[in-house]
Write a protein that holds these residues in place. Sequence first.
Motif, PDB file in Angstrom:
ATOM      1  N   LEU A 142      14.053 -37.832 -19.714  1.00  0.00           N
ATOM      2  CA  LEU A 142      14.069 -37.910 -17.674  1.00  0.00           C
ATOM      3  C   LEU A 142      14.639 -39.048 -17.107  1.00  0.00           C
ATOM      4  O   LEU A 142      15.834 -38.914 -16.361  1.00  0.00           O
ATOM      5  CB  LEU A 142      12.939 -37.533 -17.826  1.00  0.00           C
ATOM      6  CG  LEU A 142      12.373 -35.920 -17.656  1.00  0.00           C
ATOM      7  CD1 LEU A 142      11.010 -35.984 -17.490  1.00  0.00           C
ATOM      8  CD2 LEU A 142      12.864 -34.904 -17.700  1.00  0.00           C
ATOM      9  N   LEU A 145      18.259 -38.773 -17.792  1.00  0.00           N
ATOM     10  CA  LEU A 145      19.225 -37.925 -17.272  1.00  0.00           C
ATOM     11  C   LEU A 145      18.839 -38.382 -15.606  1.00  0.00           C
ATOM     12  O   LEU A 145      20.266 -37.607 -14.995  1.00  0.00           O
ATOM     13  CB  LEU A 145      18.031 -36.485 -17.568  1.00  0.00           C
ATOM     14  CG  LEU A 145      18.161 -36.055 -18.458  1.00  0.00           C
ATOM     15  CD1 LEU A 145      17.592 -34.486 -18.600  1.00  0.00           C
ATOM     16  CD2 LEU A 145      19.987 -34.888 -18.848  1.00  0.00           C
ATOM     17  N   VAL A 146      18.506 -38.686 -15.032  1.00  0.00           N
ATOM     18  CA  VAL A 146      18.045 -38.887 -12.951  1.00  0.00           C
ATOM     19  C   VAL A 146      19.181 -40.301 -13.339  1.00  0.00           C
ATOM     20  O   VAL A 146      19.905 -40.476 -12.135  1.00  0.00           O
ATOM     21  CB  VAL A 146      16.626 -39.651 -13.223  1.00  0.00           C
ATOM     22  CG1 VAL A 146      17.021 -39.786 -11.548  1.00  0.00           C
ATOM     23  CG2 VAL A 146      15.840 -38.909 -12.880  1.00  0.00           C
ATOM     24  N   ASN A 149      22.357 -38.664 -13.287  1.00  0.00           N
ATOM     25  CA  ASN A 149      22.861 -38.037 -11.737  1.00  0.00           C
ATOM     26  C   ASN A 149      23.239 -38.246 -10.677  1.00  0.00           C
ATOM     27  O   ASN A 149      23.532 -37.770  -9.522  1.00  0.00           O
ATOM     28  CB  ASN A 149      22.228 -36.812 -12.387  1.00  0.00           C
ATOM     29  CG  ASN A 149      22.093 -35.758 -12.963  1.00  0.00           C
ATOM     30  OD1 ASN A 149      23.649 -35.216 -13.500  1.00  0.00           O
ATOM     31  ND2 ASN A 149      21.635 -35.282 -13.825  1.00  0.00           N
ATOM     32  N   SER A 150      22.619 -39.609 -10.643  1.00  0.00           N
ATOM     33  CA  SER A 150      22.267 -40.588  -9.493  1.00  0.00           C
ATOM     34  C   SER A 150      23.851 -41.656  -9.686  1.00  0.00           C
ATOM     35  O   SER A 150      23.950 -42.060 -10.226  1.00  0.00           O
ATOM     36  CB  SER A 150      21.581 -40.634  -9.413  1.00  0.00           C
ATOM     37  OG  SER A 150      20.601 -42.147 -10.237  1.00  0.00           O
ATOM     38  N   PRO A 151      24.560 -41.548  -7.963  1.00  0.00           N
ATOM     39  CA  PRO A 151      25.814 -42.802  -8.467  1.00  0.00           C
ATOM     40  C   PRO A 151      25.194 -44.003  -8.737  1.00  0.00           C
ATOM     41  O   PRO A 151      25.966 -44.536  -8.708  1.00  0.00           O
ATOM     42  CB  PRO A 151      25.570 -41.948  -7.048  1.00  0.00           C
ATOM     43  CG  PRO A 151      25.538 -40.934  -6.417  1.00  0.00           C
ATOM     44  CD  PRO A 151      24.249 -40.692  -6.602  1.00  0.00           C
ATOM     45  N   GLN A 152      23.795 -43.797  -7.829  1.00  0.00           N
ATOM     46  CA  GLN A 152      23.898 -46.189  -8.079  1.00  0.00           C
ATOM     47  C   GLN A 152      23.318 -46.118  -9.649  1.00  0.00           C
ATOM     48  O   GLN A 152      23.323 -47.314 -10.056  1.00  0.00           O
ATOM     49  CB  GLN A 152      23.095 -46.222  -6.864  1.00  0.00           C
ATOM     50  CG  GLN A 152      21.972 -45.588  -6.519  1.00  0.00           C
ATOM     51  CD  GLN A 152      20.964 -44.576  -6.109  1.00  0.00           C
ATOM     52  OE1 GLN A 152      21.393 -43.119  -6.910  1.00  0.00           O
ATOM     53  NE2 GLN A 152      20.226 -44.308  -5.309  1.00  0.00           N
ATOM     54  N   SER A 159      13.523 -46.990  -7.826  1.00  0.00           N
ATOM     55  CA  SER A 159      12.803 -45.788  -6.830  1.00  0.00           C
ATOM     56  C   SER A 159      13.265 -44.199  -6.934  1.00  0.00           C
ATOM     57  O   SER A 159      11.885 -44.126  -6.349  1.00  0.00           O
ATOM     58  CB  SER A 159      13.815 -46.413  -5.415  1.00  0.00           C
ATOM     59  OG  SER A 159      14.932 -46.104  -5.641  1.00  0.00           O
ATOM     60  N   VAL A 160      14.162 -44.020  -7.454  1.00  0.00           N
ATOM     61  CA  VAL A 160      14.844 -43.205  -8.232  1.00  0.00           C
ATOM     62  C   VAL A 160      14.043 -42.767  -9.715  1.00  0.00           C
ATOM     63  O   VAL A 160      13.791 -41.192  -9.753  1.00  0.00           O
ATOM     64  CB  VAL A 160      16.139 -42.655  -8.636  1.00  0.00           C
ATOM     65  CG1 VAL A 160      16.433 -41.342  -9.461  1.00  0.00           C
ATOM     66  CG2 VAL A 160      16.562 -43.512  -7.174  1.00  0.00           C
ATOM     67  N   ILE A 163      10.884 -40.125  -9.847  1.00  0.00           N
ATOM     68  CA  ILE A 163      10.809 -38.318  -9.919  1.00  0.00           C
ATOM     69  C   ILE A 163      10.594 -38.380 -11.346  1.00  0.00           C
ATOM     70  O   ILE A 163      10.247 -37.053 -11.706  1.00  0.00           O
ATOM     71  CB  ILE A 163      12.007 -38.373  -9.695  1.00  0.00           C
ATOM     72  CG1 ILE A 163      12.196 -37.061  -8.635  1.00  0.00           C
ATOM     73  CG2 ILE A 163      13.209 -38.537 -10.207  1.00  0.00           C
ATOM     74  CD1 ILE A 163      12.965 -36.317  -8.170  1.00  0.00           C
ATOM     75  N   SER A 164      10.585 -38.997 -12.208  1.00  0.00           N
ATOM     76  CA  SER A 164      10.600 -38.363 -13.724  1.00  0.00           C
ATOM     77  C   SER A 164       9.239 -38.770 -14.017  1.00  0.00           C
ATOM     78  O   SER A 164       8.831 -37.827 -14.643  1.00  0.00           O
ATOM     79  CB  SER A 164      11.773 -38.840 -15.205  1.00  0.00           C
ATOM     80  OG  SER A 164      12.090 -40.676 -14.494  1.00  0.00           O
ATOM     81  N   VAL A 166       6.333 -38.256 -12.083  1.00  0.00           N
ATOM     82  CA  VAL A 166       5.847 -37.459 -11.565  1.00  0.00           C
ATOM     83  C   VAL A 166       5.787 -36.275 -12.260  1.00  0.00           C
ATOM     84  O   VAL A 166       5.147 -35.271 -12.137  1.00  0.00           O
ATOM     85  CB  VAL A 166       6.188 -37.405  -9.754  1.00  0.00           C
ATOM     86  CG1 VAL A 166       6.068 -36.530  -9.244  1.00  0.00           C
ATOM     87  CG2 VAL A 166       6.156 -38.193  -9.096  1.00  0.00           C
ATOM     88  N   THR A 167       7.355 -35.783 -12.493  1.00  0.00           N
ATOM     89  CA  THR A 167       8.043 -34.463 -12.825  1.00  0.00           C
ATOM     90  C   THR A 167       7.100 -34.423 -14.103  1.00  0.00           C
ATOM     91  O   THR A 167       6.469 -32.894 -14.558  1.00  0.00           O
ATOM     92  CB  THR A 167       9.625 -34.727 -13.576  1.00  0.00           C
ATOM     93  OG1 THR A 167      10.083 -34.667 -12.305  1.00  0.00           O
ATOM     94  CG2 THR A 167       9.615 -33.170 -13.752  1.00  0.00           C
ATOM     95  N   GLY A 573       7.129 -31.682   0.859  1.00  0.00           N
ATOM     96  CA  GLY A 573       7.552 -32.509   1.500  1.00  0.00           C
ATOM     97  C   GLY A 573       8.866 -32.299   1.520  1.00  0.00           C
ATOM     98  O   GLY A 573       9.127 -33.787   2.316  1.00  0.00           O
ATOM     99  N   ALA A 574       9.965 -31.552   1.230  1.00  0.00           N
ATOM    100  CA  ALA A 574      11.259 -31.450   2.204  1.00  0.00           C
ATOM    101  C   ALA A 574      11.333 -31.253   3.465  1.00  0.00           C
ATOM    102  O   ALA A 574      11.754 -31.468   4.095  1.00  0.00           O
ATOM    103  CB  ALA A 574      12.034 -30.844   1.219  1.00  0.00           C
TER     104      ALA A 574
END
Lengths: 654, 313
Positions: A142, A145-146, A149-152, A159-160, A163-164, A166-167, A573-574
């Motif tokens: 995961l 994958l993150v 898929n993230s530009p950085q 930080s990103v 999410i994996s 938590v998922t 959250g959103a």
Amino acid sequence: MNVKELPISRQGIVPLLIAIEAMVLLPLWFYIPSWISALTVALLLGKYVMYRKGITPLRWVLLIVVLLCVGGVFLQFKTLNGRDAGIGLIALMYTFKLLEARSYRDASLILFISFFIVVTAFFYSEAIWMGLYLLVAVLSILLGLVALNSPQGVQGLGSVGKISGVTLLQAIPIMVLLFFFFPRSSTPLWSMPTDTQAGSGIDDTMSPGSIGALHTFDDIAFRVDFEGEVPPRSEMYWRGLVLSEFDGFTWFKEEHSPIRQELELPMTSTYQYRVQMEPNNRNWIFGLEDLAEAPDGAYLFSDFTWNRRRQTTKRFIYSAQAYDIDFSQRQLTDLQSERYLQLPSNSNSDTREWAQEQRSNHQSDEAFTRWILSYIHQNQYSYTLTPAVIEVDTIDGFWFDTQEGFCEHYAGAFVYIMRSAGIPARVVTGYQGAEYNPYGDYYIVRQSDAHAWTEVWLEGVGWRRIDPTAAIHPSRVEEGLRSDASSRDGWLEEFGSDVGFDTPNGLFQNLALRWDAIQNFWSETVMGYSQDMQFNWLRKLGIERHQYRYLGYGLLATILLAGLVFGYFVLRGAQKLEPVTKHYLRLLKKLQKHEIPCDRTMGPRDVLQLTRHTSQKVYSRAAPALKTYIAMRYQEQAVDSELLKRFKQQVAKV
Amino acid sequence: MLSVIKQKFFSWVDNRAPRQTMTLLQQRNIYILPTRYGWLMLMILVLILIASTNYQNNMGFMAGFVLLAVGLLSVFYTFRNLKGLEVRCLKAAPVFATENASINVQLTNNTQSQRLAIGVGLSKKSVGYVDVMSQSKSAAIIYLPTSKRGLVDIPRIACSTIFPFGIFEAWSWVRTPYQVLVYPKPIPCPEPLTASNSGIDEGQTREKGSEDFHSLRDYQAGDPIKQVMWKAYARERGLYSKEFEDYVGEHQTLSWDSVAHYEKELAISYLTDAVLTAENSQQVYGLELPQQTVAKGQGPEHLHTCLKALALM
């Protein structure tokens, strides 16, 4: 910039992919042929070097190497079709794919294929460690994958990457429910080729005298759960096979056939138990004496042993009952008498003559049997796992010369003596004793508990179990075997108090038992979760019919519930607005109530003007709030809690 | 057949996405579907479940269900990544035909969660990615290729995201009321324009000319009375005339008639080129079109007026 078109040479994606592949392949390296393991490691390292040096492999070179590898796998397994060959091939292709990976597409493919590779590892082991492996492997995939898929890329992983994690945490409860409800099948969808690994444990032949050293393994043979009463350990004889054919050297299993009709013997049920058997790659399974009714999936044979049609290549769980069978009304048929008295005439004549001579000194078969046991007890017969090897006439050699051995020697010699004296007898092999695990309230039977004993046919009594090994005087049990054996072997326990054996209850032993209890839960309840167990709990809920349908309802409900719960939490959250916007939106809503046609697309200045032109009354009340908002948003007014509070109050007044 | 369905679909989409200056992305205008890798994952999942059923492998089931759960959750995560974003298109600067118009799209995130890898583009397949941190704005520039002069509607803009796992793609179509003004493509005329130059309008010339003082010379009979330097005369230094730069041939009116014999679009391109040349060499110029006349002038605004007139002709 377009992520999909970006080469994966950016931001450390390639090293991450290498790490993920290594993580995913880790357990496979222990099971697939070592040259394949070594090659995959080399390919991963090679990819790293190429990445650092900026080399891309030539396609045609790669193609040749791949073809060579396919050839190698074929030579190794003689097929490309089987499970092992397939997994070897997949592992190789998986690493080759990384070697030539250069696009988003390649990287995505690798990451999703990784999930399948993880599953192939479970064909080899379902141990509790594999559960941990599953979590770590999925987490790293995961993460990959993150990052992809993230530009950085990898830089933002700190930080990103959260999410994996938590998922995965959120995925676990959904997984548990799906695991619980997903309908299991009791039969495979298609037949699978059986493995040809040698099983450890009880064999179907026995050649005492030929073995110089018996290696005992602490591997678990099976675990037992008693329902209700538990027999004393000295009574725990787990019957496996009956060996009745003897060629002077080796004891063989007899040709036997399943009992198809009802047993017409008077018998009383004694103990109820459940066995969770480790794979032994054999057909036979074990039961507490006396055996009668075979558990589901097995047959009862005429020598009172159980067999399965298929070999036990996976953990097998069955429930059974022990009985007390009353043979007193039975006679042996001529055929049976002949079989259980059969002896080769050309060997071990000393023992045979000695037995016949001794029998004539005794009144009855029973008295003779008892005398032999006391003969063993009183003479220099000793117990050792490393007896001397006897070349010819193994029974003569053991009985008169070496007088040392383990259960097989004693059982073999005892049956030989009985038969020589005209008493029908046979060797029984299986396990004896068990170790109690207080942390899981069950018993563990290990390979080292393997045992051989005998059965003797006494007129008017029927088959009677006699364990000649138990007759050895405890002082003649090999030093070092005592403490080890006493914890498990009931046949020694009887003497335990005499010689002061310690019962081990140290810290290590406790930890080991706790650990086994956890493993037992894992393998019995989690890995052993089956159609039977599903239907059982459904039955407890009162659902007897359409069980599959109710499992389907459960599945559907799980997915819906998960959707609702996580949909709510994730999407909430959103929607969490920052406070200024939140209050401003509330203000707009209030203005709309006062019939001012404003909306979110208008700027606050326009709203202010609109309000002034529409209603002077509303304007006088709304103006301060709107002006504060304009100040905060467009005049660089620093928003502190004081100002925010005032803004909130102003909105409230409207 | 396919194009008919596509057309129907997009007219339905356009109905749901009215042209407005700000679009808030929410349930009703966000669409979500698996990506091709999402379908691949589904295939792998089915494979895992079949294999696990066959080998009665509960570990395999666990792996399969973790995968399924991740897929399920990624629907929400991907959807959330777009939800609540405000999309604004800023007015685009005019461009010449066949150049790319740059459309500035501003994404505003008023929420407290960050939105990463938001793709903005003319279609889902060609997007550029921006991150929008919590409570902040980010801008993306879309390059819109132009072909014809005139006012061009900004097509629907796709905002899409496959973050975080690339399993699902959520996207929304946003439409803006703004248009891009596309000037005609300038093409140099092969022959010099027979400019209708030569101070036809005397007054105008003089008025303009009088601003550009050049030098003094002796008064000659016939000099305009306005050009006499009365200050010097008052001091009894003699009668002088102020001389002005000679504009004849350098201030021109570009006329449609001079190119009317060409094909219409080509003619417009030639005029455009002439206008640009005039502006670049700092001439004063005017424009005469069949429907519209632009008075003589100079400077960027004047240029824009001329080019706009040509663009909309």
